[in-house]
Motif scaffolding. Sequence first.
Motif, PDB file in Angstrom:
ATOM      1  N   GLU A  48      -2.178   1.692   2.805  1.00  0.00           N
ATOM      2  CA  GLU A  48      -2.239   2.087   1.395  1.00  0.00           C
ATOM      3  C   GLU A  48      -0.925   2.716   0.962  1.00  0.00           C
ATOM      4  O   GLU A  48      -0.354   3.536   1.677  1.00  0.00           O
ATOM      5  CB  GLU A  48      -3.396   3.077   1.197  1.00  0.00           C
ATOM      6  N   THR A  49      -0.450   2.313  -0.214  1.00  0.00           N
ATOM      7  CA  THR A  49       0.764   2.892  -0.766  1.00  0.00           C
ATOM      8  C   THR A  49       0.627   2.996  -2.274  1.00  0.00           C
ATOM      9  O   THR A  49      -0.305   2.472  -2.866  1.00  0.00           O
ATOM     10  CB  THR A  49       1.996   2.044  -0.384  1.00  0.00           C
ATOM     11  N   ALA A  50       1.551   3.722  -2.893  1.00  0.00           N
ATOM     12  CA  ALA A  50       1.492   3.918  -4.343  1.00  0.00           C
ATOM     13  C   ALA A  50       2.903   4.063  -4.884  1.00  0.00           C
ATOM     14  O   ALA A  50       3.823   4.503  -4.183  1.00  0.00           O
ATOM     15  CB  ALA A  50       0.677   5.169  -4.689  1.00  0.00           C
ATOM     16  N   ASP A  51       3.068   3.698  -6.161  1.00  0.00           N
ATOM     17  CA  ASP A  51       4.413   3.716  -6.717  1.00  0.00           C
ATOM     18  C   ASP A  51       4.919   5.122  -7.026  1.00  0.00           C
ATOM     19  O   ASP A  51       6.093   5.301  -7.341  1.00  0.00           O
ATOM     20  CB  ASP A  51       4.521   2.809  -7.948  1.00  0.00           C
ATOM     21  N   ASP A  52       4.042   6.141  -6.929  1.00  0.00           N
ATOM     22  CA  ASP A  52       4.531   7.501  -7.135  1.00  0.00           C
ATOM     23  C   ASP A  52       4.723   8.261  -5.829  1.00  0.00           C
ATOM     24  O   ASP A  52       5.040   9.445  -5.840  1.00  0.00           O
ATOM     25  CB  ASP A  52       3.591   8.285  -8.064  1.00  0.00           C
ATOM     26  N   LEU A  75      -1.383  -7.335   7.930  1.00  0.00           N
ATOM     27  CA  LEU A  75      -1.828  -6.186   7.154  1.00  0.00           C
ATOM     28  C   LEU A  75      -2.649  -6.576   5.935  1.00  0.00           C
ATOM     29  O   LEU A  75      -2.499  -7.665   5.386  1.00  0.00           O
ATOM     30  CB  LEU A  75      -0.613  -5.381   6.679  1.00  0.00           C
ATOM     31  N   VAL A  76      -3.506  -5.657   5.535  1.00  0.00           N
ATOM     32  CA  VAL A  76      -4.151  -5.697   4.228  1.00  0.00           C
ATOM     33  C   VAL A  76      -3.433  -4.642   3.392  1.00  0.00           C
ATOM     34  O   VAL A  76      -3.620  -3.448   3.586  1.00  0.00           O
ATOM     35  CB  VAL A  76      -5.652  -5.381   4.315  1.00  0.00           C
ATOM     36  N   LEU A  77      -2.564  -5.102   2.496  1.00  0.00           N
ATOM     37  CA  LEU A  77      -1.741  -4.191   1.708  1.00  0.00           C
ATOM     38  C   LEU A  77      -2.469  -3.789   0.431  1.00  0.00           C
ATOM     39  O   LEU A  77      -2.887  -4.635  -0.361  1.00  0.00           O
ATOM     40  CB  LEU A  77      -0.412  -4.861   1.340  1.00  0.00           C
ATOM     41  N   ALA A  78      -2.593  -2.482   0.242  1.00  0.00           N
ATOM     42  CA  ALA A  78      -3.202  -1.947  -0.971  1.00  0.00           C
ATOM     43  C   ALA A  78      -2.161  -1.132  -1.718  1.00  0.00           C
ATOM     44  O   ALA A  78      -1.629  -0.156  -1.185  1.00  0.00           O
ATOM     45  CB  ALA A  78      -4.405  -1.070  -0.632  1.00  0.00           C
ATOM     46  N   GLY A  79      -1.851  -1.540  -2.936  1.00  0.00           N
ATOM     47  CA  GLY A  79      -0.878  -0.832  -3.765  1.00  0.00           C
ATOM     48  C   GLY A  79      -1.562  -0.204  -4.957  1.00  0.00           C
ATOM     49  O   GLY A  79      -2.446  -0.812  -5.572  1.00  0.00           O
ATOM     50  N   ARG A  80      -1.155   1.010  -5.298  1.00  0.00           N
ATOM     51  CA  ARG A  80      -1.797   1.744  -6.387  1.00  0.00           C
ATOM     52  C   ARG A  80      -0.798   2.044  -7.490  1.00  0.00           C
ATOM     53  O   ARG A  80       0.282   2.573  -7.246  1.00  0.00           O
ATOM     54  CB  ARG A  80      -2.383   3.052  -5.846  1.00  0.00           C
ATOM     55  N   GLY A  81      -1.188   1.696  -8.715  1.00  0.00           N
ATOM     56  CA  GLY A  81      -0.409   2.090  -9.877  1.00  0.00           C
ATOM     57  C   GLY A  81      -0.680   3.550 -10.219  1.00  0.00           C
ATOM     58  O   GLY A  81      -1.727   4.093  -9.884  1.00  0.00           O
ATOM     59  N   SER A  82       0.246   4.196 -10.899  1.00  0.00           N
ATOM     60  CA  SER A  82       0.110   5.637 -11.074  1.00  0.00           C
ATOM     61  C   SER A  82       0.839   6.136 -12.299  1.00  0.00           C
ATOM     62  O   SER A  82       1.133   5.392 -13.223  1.00  0.00           O
ATOM     63  CB  SER A  82       0.671   6.333  -9.835  1.00  0.00           C
TER      64      SER A  82
END
Length: 320
Positions: A48-52, A75-82
């Motif tokens: 899990e990662t996020a742009d902030d 990997l199962v990549l999970a990206g979060r907007g913020s």
Amino acid sequence: MQRRPVGSSGLEVSRIGLGTMTWGEDTSPAEAGEQLAAFVDAGGTFVETADDYGGGAAQQVLGGLLRGTVSRDDLVLAGRGSAIDAPGRGGTARASRAALLRSLDGTLRRLGVDHLDLWQFPGWDPRVPVDEMLSAVQVAVYSGRARYAGLVAPQGWQLATVAAGAGAGPDPAVSRPVSTQVEYSLLAREPEAELLPAARHHGLGILAWAPLGRGVLTGKYTDGTPADSRGASALLASYVEARRTEHSARIVQSVLTAADGLGTSPLVVALTWVRDRPGVATAVVGARDAAQLRASLAAEDVTLPAEIRTALDDVSDPVR
């Protein structure tokens, strides 16, 4: 490591996930690489990662590792907007279609990949119609930039509203969210009141972050603040301090007692409790280094006895 479906979707993830919040700041690229390699070697898939996170630094570090340390396909990549797409930036609201897609494109660029397996976006923005948010999901999926979408920390009624809006749309199979990411631990059980029942009702899986109570449930803060801990970090001190309360101290003591009886660590007890809660698809852990991450991964071989789980349920009951 065992894998689980995310809610009622076809997406599967490792039941322990890897968070990247401190990468590029408290965690160097070399340390991050060691963590990622250890995680994949243990059979972990969900990252899990996020742009902030570090203003985009974490995603840049992860992107570099995808080009050398591990294969993207592992990997199962999970990206979060913020909040990078805060109100007013570019003349759009945070969860407008323009802001959401701009955030997604920025994440893909920093990671150096062509798609996310799970794209997570703000669970609610009162200035943006639900159908506009859901239209962004359709654009992302139809264009190949995302495979699935999820919500970040909505309230129960907000999740239900979005899920119902997706079901009433022209292509519910595409726009329907499959997950919700929320803080959940023995010290943070508030989601059980409304959010978790709503998620189960609508078939969404729970991605539990901070399952160790921001580190407090490890017991490291019972006698003060270790100099090498996150609680002593200028970046994360206030984040940790919010969980250091008198009520938390009683729960931590119960975790320590359970760990002593089981011959394991309090970290493993706390993580296992969250991992096996109803509806949880994965418990996302962050670590300072690879050794600390391996300590979390040791939970894979542990199942809490029913009597200990019941005792922890009782002492951490938010109503009590």
